[in-house]
Design an enzyme around this catalytic site. Structure first.
Site, PDB file in Angstrom:
ATOM      1  N   MET A 137      -9.281  -7.712  -7.108  1.00  0.00           N
ATOM      2  CA  MET A 137      -8.270  -7.753  -6.042  1.00  0.00           C
ATOM      3  C   MET A 137      -8.607  -8.912  -5.114  1.00  0.00           C
ATOM      4  O   MET A 137      -9.758  -9.047  -4.694  1.00  0.00           O
ATOM      5  CB  MET A 137      -8.306  -6.440  -5.273  1.00  0.00           C
ATOM      6  CG  MET A 137      -8.077  -5.237  -6.162  1.00  0.00           C
ATOM      7  SD  MET A 137      -8.164  -3.728  -5.218  1.00  0.00           S
ATOM      8  CE  MET A 137      -7.601  -2.541  -6.457  1.00  0.00           C
TER       9      MET A 137
ATOM     10  N   GLY B 219      -4.113   7.069 -10.828  1.00  0.00           N
ATOM     11  CA  GLY B 219      -3.894   8.504 -10.707  1.00  0.00           C
ATOM     12  C   GLY B 219      -4.085   9.273 -11.999  1.00  0.00           C
ATOM     13  O   GLY B 219      -3.511  10.356 -12.174  1.00  0.00           O
TER      14      GLY B 219
ATOM     15  N   MET C  48      -5.617  -8.754 -10.273  1.00  0.00           N
ATOM     16  CA  MET C  48      -4.579  -8.576  -9.255  1.00  0.00           C
ATOM     17  C   MET C  48      -4.676  -9.765  -8.305  1.00  0.00           C
ATOM     18  O   MET C  48      -5.231  -9.680  -7.212  1.00  0.00           O
ATOM     19  CB  MET C  48      -4.791  -7.245  -8.523  1.00  0.00           C
ATOM     20  CG  MET C  48      -4.357  -6.046  -9.339  1.00  0.00           C
ATOM     21  SD  MET C  48      -5.001  -4.480  -8.699  1.00  0.00           S
ATOM     22  CE  MET C  48      -6.554  -4.393  -9.591  1.00  0.00           C
TER      23      MET C  48
ATOM     24  N   GLY D 202     -10.424   6.033 -12.458  1.00  0.00           N
ATOM     25  CA  GLY D 202     -11.454   5.620 -11.506  1.00  0.00           C
ATOM     26  C   GLY D 202     -12.022   6.801 -10.760  1.00  0.00           C
ATOM     27  O   GLY D 202     -13.076   7.335 -11.099  1.00  0.00           O
ATOM     28  N   SER D 203     -11.286   7.258  -9.741  1.00  0.00           N
ATOM     29  CA  SER D 203     -11.829   8.327  -8.893  1.00  0.00           C
ATOM     30  C   SER D 203     -12.066   9.624  -9.669  1.00  0.00           C
ATOM     31  O   SER D 203     -13.011  10.356  -9.379  1.00  0.00           O
ATOM     32  CB  SER D 203     -10.913   8.564  -7.693  1.00  0.00           C
ATOM     33  OG  SER D 203      -9.579   8.657  -8.107  1.00  0.00           O
TER      34      SER D 203
ATOM     35  N   MET E 263       1.276   0.092 -14.728  1.00  0.00           N
ATOM     36  CA  MET E 263       0.700   0.691 -13.516  1.00  0.00           C
ATOM     37  C   MET E 263       1.436   1.998 -13.232  1.00  0.00           C
ATOM     38  O   MET E 263       2.671   2.037 -13.200  1.00  0.00           O
ATOM     39  CB  MET E 263       0.841  -0.253 -12.312  1.00  0.00           C
ATOM     40  CG  MET E 263       0.028  -1.525 -12.402  1.00  0.00           C
ATOM     41  SD  MET E 263      -1.741  -1.264 -12.714  1.00  0.00           S
ATOM     42  CE  MET E 263      -2.227  -0.314 -11.264  1.00  0.00           C
TER      43      MET E 263
ATOM     44  N   HIS F 284      -8.739  -6.583 -14.919  1.00  0.00           N
ATOM     45  CA  HIS F 284      -7.369  -6.380 -14.404  1.00  0.00           C
ATOM     46  C   HIS F 284      -7.228  -7.293 -13.192  1.00  0.00           C
ATOM     47  O   HIS F 284      -7.720  -6.982 -12.108  1.00  0.00           O
ATOM     48  CB  HIS F 284      -7.192  -4.899 -14.042  1.00  0.00           C
ATOM     49  CG  HIS F 284      -5.897  -4.585 -13.366  1.00  0.00           C
ATOM     50  ND1 HIS F 284      -5.652  -3.377 -12.750  1.00  0.00           N
ATOM     51  CD2 HIS F 284      -4.753  -5.316 -13.206  1.00  0.00           C
ATOM     52  CE1 HIS F 284      -4.426  -3.376 -12.242  1.00  0.00           C
ATOM     53  NE2 HIS F 284      -3.872  -4.550 -12.492  1.00  0.00           N
TER      54      HIS F 284
ATOM     55  N   GLY G 154      -3.639  -1.855  -5.814  1.00  0.00           N
ATOM     56  CA  GLY G 154      -4.325  -2.189  -4.561  1.00  0.00           C
ATOM     57  C   GLY G 154      -5.449  -1.232  -4.191  1.00  0.00           C
ATOM     58  O   GLY G 154      -6.442  -1.660  -3.610  1.00  0.00           O
TER      59      GLY G 154
ATOM     60  N   ASP H 186      -2.706   3.069 -15.786  1.00  0.00           N
ATOM     61  CA  ASP H 186      -3.710   2.867 -14.736  1.00  0.00           C
ATOM     62  C   ASP H 186      -3.186   3.359 -13.402  1.00  0.00           C
ATOM     63  O   ASP H 186      -2.172   2.867 -12.907  1.00  0.00           O
ATOM     64  CB  ASP H 186      -4.026   1.358 -14.675  1.00  0.00           C
ATOM     65  CG  ASP H 186      -5.081   1.007 -13.638  1.00  0.00           C
ATOM     66  OD1 ASP H 186      -5.737   1.917 -13.112  1.00  0.00           O
ATOM     67  OD2 ASP H 186      -5.246  -0.206 -13.376  1.00  0.00           O
TER      68      ASP H 186
ATOM     69  N   SER I 105     -12.476   2.748 -14.536  1.00  0.00           N
ATOM     70  CA  SER I 105     -12.388   1.706 -13.511  1.00  0.00           C
ATOM     71  C   SER I 105     -13.585   1.886 -12.588  1.00  0.00           C
ATOM     72  O   SER I 105     -13.779   2.963 -12.004  1.00  0.00           O
ATOM     73  CB  SER I 105     -11.102   1.865 -12.704  1.00  0.00           C
ATOM     74  OG  SER I 105     -11.250   1.225 -11.450  1.00  0.00           O
TER      75      SER I 105
ATOM     76  N   HIS J 144     -12.979  -1.003 -17.141  1.00  0.00           N
ATOM     77  CA  HIS J 144     -11.829  -1.660 -16.518  1.00  0.00           C
ATOM     78  C   HIS J 144     -12.314  -2.178 -15.162  1.00  0.00           C
ATOM     79  O   HIS J 144     -12.733  -1.402 -14.307  1.00  0.00           O
ATOM     80  CB  HIS J 144     -10.732  -0.605 -16.361  1.00  0.00           C
ATOM     81  CG  HIS J 144      -9.478  -1.066 -15.716  1.00  0.00           C
ATOM     82  ND1 HIS J 144      -8.450  -1.631 -16.428  1.00  0.00           N
ATOM     83  CD2 HIS J 144      -9.064  -1.030 -14.421  1.00  0.00           C
ATOM     84  CE1 HIS J 144      -7.443  -1.913 -15.606  1.00  0.00           C
ATOM     85  NE2 HIS J 144      -7.806  -1.568 -14.380  1.00  0.00           N
TER      86      HIS J 144
ATOM     87  N   ASP K  40     -11.413  -3.987 -11.833  1.00  0.00           N
ATOM     88  CA  ASP K  40     -10.277  -4.322 -10.968  1.00  0.00           C
ATOM     89  C   ASP K  40     -10.627  -5.487 -10.061  1.00  0.00           C
ATOM     90  O   ASP K  40     -11.540  -5.388  -9.237  1.00  0.00           O
ATOM     91  CB  ASP K  40      -9.910  -3.100 -10.108  1.00  0.00           C
ATOM     92  CG  ASP K  40      -9.199  -2.037 -10.915  1.00  0.00           C
ATOM     93  OD1 ASP K  40      -8.166  -2.363 -11.529  1.00  0.00           O
ATOM     94  OD2 ASP K  40      -9.691  -0.893 -10.944  1.00  0.00           O
TER      95      ASP K  40
ATOM     96  N   GLY L 192      -7.746   2.560  -5.252  1.00  0.00           N
ATOM     97  CA  GLY L 192      -8.044   3.703  -6.101  1.00  0.00           C
ATOM     98  C   GLY L 192      -7.647   4.979  -5.368  1.00  0.00           C
ATOM     99  O   GLY L 192      -7.299   4.949  -4.187  1.00  0.00           O
TER     100      GLY L 192
HETATM  101  C1  DX5 Z   1      -5.357   0.178  -8.670  1.00  0.00           C
HETATM  102  C2  DX5 Z   1      -6.334  -0.108  -9.787  1.00  0.00           C
HETATM  103  C3  DX5 Z   1      -6.764   1.088 -10.575  1.00  0.00           C
HETATM  104  C4  DX5 Z   1      -7.361   2.182  -9.773  1.00  0.00           C
HETATM  105  C5  DX5 Z   1      -7.756   3.356 -10.596  1.00  0.00           C
HETATM  106  O1  DX5 Z   1      -4.895  -1.042  -8.166  1.00  0.00           O
HETATM  107  O2  DX5 Z   1      -5.785  -1.010 -10.694  1.00  0.00           O
HETATM  108  O3  DX5 Z   1      -7.578   0.684 -11.659  1.00  0.00           O
HETATM  109  O4  DX5 Z   1      -8.454   1.745  -9.028  1.00  0.00           O
HETATM  110  O5  DX5 Z   1      -8.247   4.319  -9.750  1.00  0.00           O
HETATM  111  P1  DX5 Z   1      -7.753   5.819  -9.760  1.00  0.00           P
HETATM  112  O6  DX5 Z   1      -8.053   6.337 -11.123  1.00  0.00           O
HETATM  113  O7  DX5 Z   1      -8.560   6.458  -8.685  1.00  0.00           O
HETATM  114  O8  DX5 Z   1      -6.280   5.803  -9.466  1.00  0.00           O
HETATM  115 ZN    ZN Z   2      -6.734  -1.432 -12.592  1.00  0.00          ZN
END
Ligand code: DX5
Ligand code: ZN
Length: 216
Positions: A35, A175, A67, A195-196, A138, A65, A143, A173, A6, A31, A33, A145
């Site tokens: 939002m 954590g 949202m 992501g992180s 999820m 993705h 919302g 997706d 992500s 991926h 995201d 990362g």
């Molecule tokens: C949350 C996103 C994820 C998220 C992933 O709404 O859909 O894709 O950013 O980030 P990490 O891996 O840091 O949870």
């Molecule tokens: Zn996502």
């Protein structure tokens, strides 16, 4: 097994070099995201990011993705931008709208995914399964990362796996790190968004290698 980074928590001002480094480390899908500041209380990217991505990385899969509760405007916009996969939230629209937009994606030869937030039961997937290429569970509330994997989601992954009887890939997706990815894999997930964990440390190749090793 597939790792889909992500880019939400990548360095926005250096996205191209971050993506290039991940591709060099073996990544073939990203991926993205989206939002909208309404369905979730955060704003991220728009369709132009996806069209720029596909211009620079035409052979790499762009997974969107979405949202947002405004599919009417955004689904056609991301299809037009060149998204390879578009994932819609069950909670973002009525079942009739969901059917309409999944059909739209099928008709436009864009892979369709259905996303379930943590509180949505796996059972809702059954009736939509024929229109889907993938399911996204999820493992945090959407919302932001950098949140922690919700342990109760492990049972939901198992339940979804039994429900789908291996017919569709299950993506997770939120954590995801070397430990939680293993737990999710053992429960039946085969696509891992992170992501992180991948972008937060400035050492993308090392992080991709560690996650790959953990899932071997
Ligand atoms: C949350 C996103 C994820 C998220 C992933 O709404 O859909 O894709 O950013 O980030 P990490 O891996 O840091 O949870
Ligand atoms: Zn996502």
């Amino acid at each position: 097994m597939l790792i889909a980074p992500s880019i939400l928590n990548a360095d926005n001002l250096n996205l191209k070099s971050e993506i290039t480094a991940a591709v060099a480390a073996g990544i073939s899908r990203f991926h993205i995201d989206i939002m909208d500041g309404h369905f979730v209380p955060n704003l991220s990217f728009g369709p132009q990011l996806v069209s720029d991505f596909k211009r620079e990385f035409p052979d790499i899969t762009a997974e969107v993705h979405l949202m947002s509760d405004n599919p009417e405007v955004l689904v056609p916009a991301f299809v037009e931008a060149g998204a390879d996969i578009v994932e819609l939230h069950y909670e973002a629209m009525s079942e009739a709208e969901l059917t309409k937009w999944l059909t739209y994606l099928n008709d436009h030869h864009v892979k369709a995914g259905l996303v379930l937030s943590p509180d949505t039961p796996a059972a809702v997937l059954s009736e939509f399964a024929p229109k889907l290429a993938q399911v996204l569970l999820m493992t945090v509330y959407p919302g932001f990362g950098g949140q922690k994997f919700i342990p109760e989601m492990t049972a939901k992954i198992k339940e979804t796996n039994e429900l789908l009887q291996g017919q569709l890939p299950i993506e997770v997706d939120g954590g995801i790190n070397a430990e939680t990815a293993k737990v999710a894999q053992a429960a039946g997930a085969s696509v891992f968004v992170a992501g992180s964990y991948l972008f937060g440390k400035g050492q993308i190749a090392k992080q991709v290698a560690e996650l790959t090793e953990a899932l071997r």
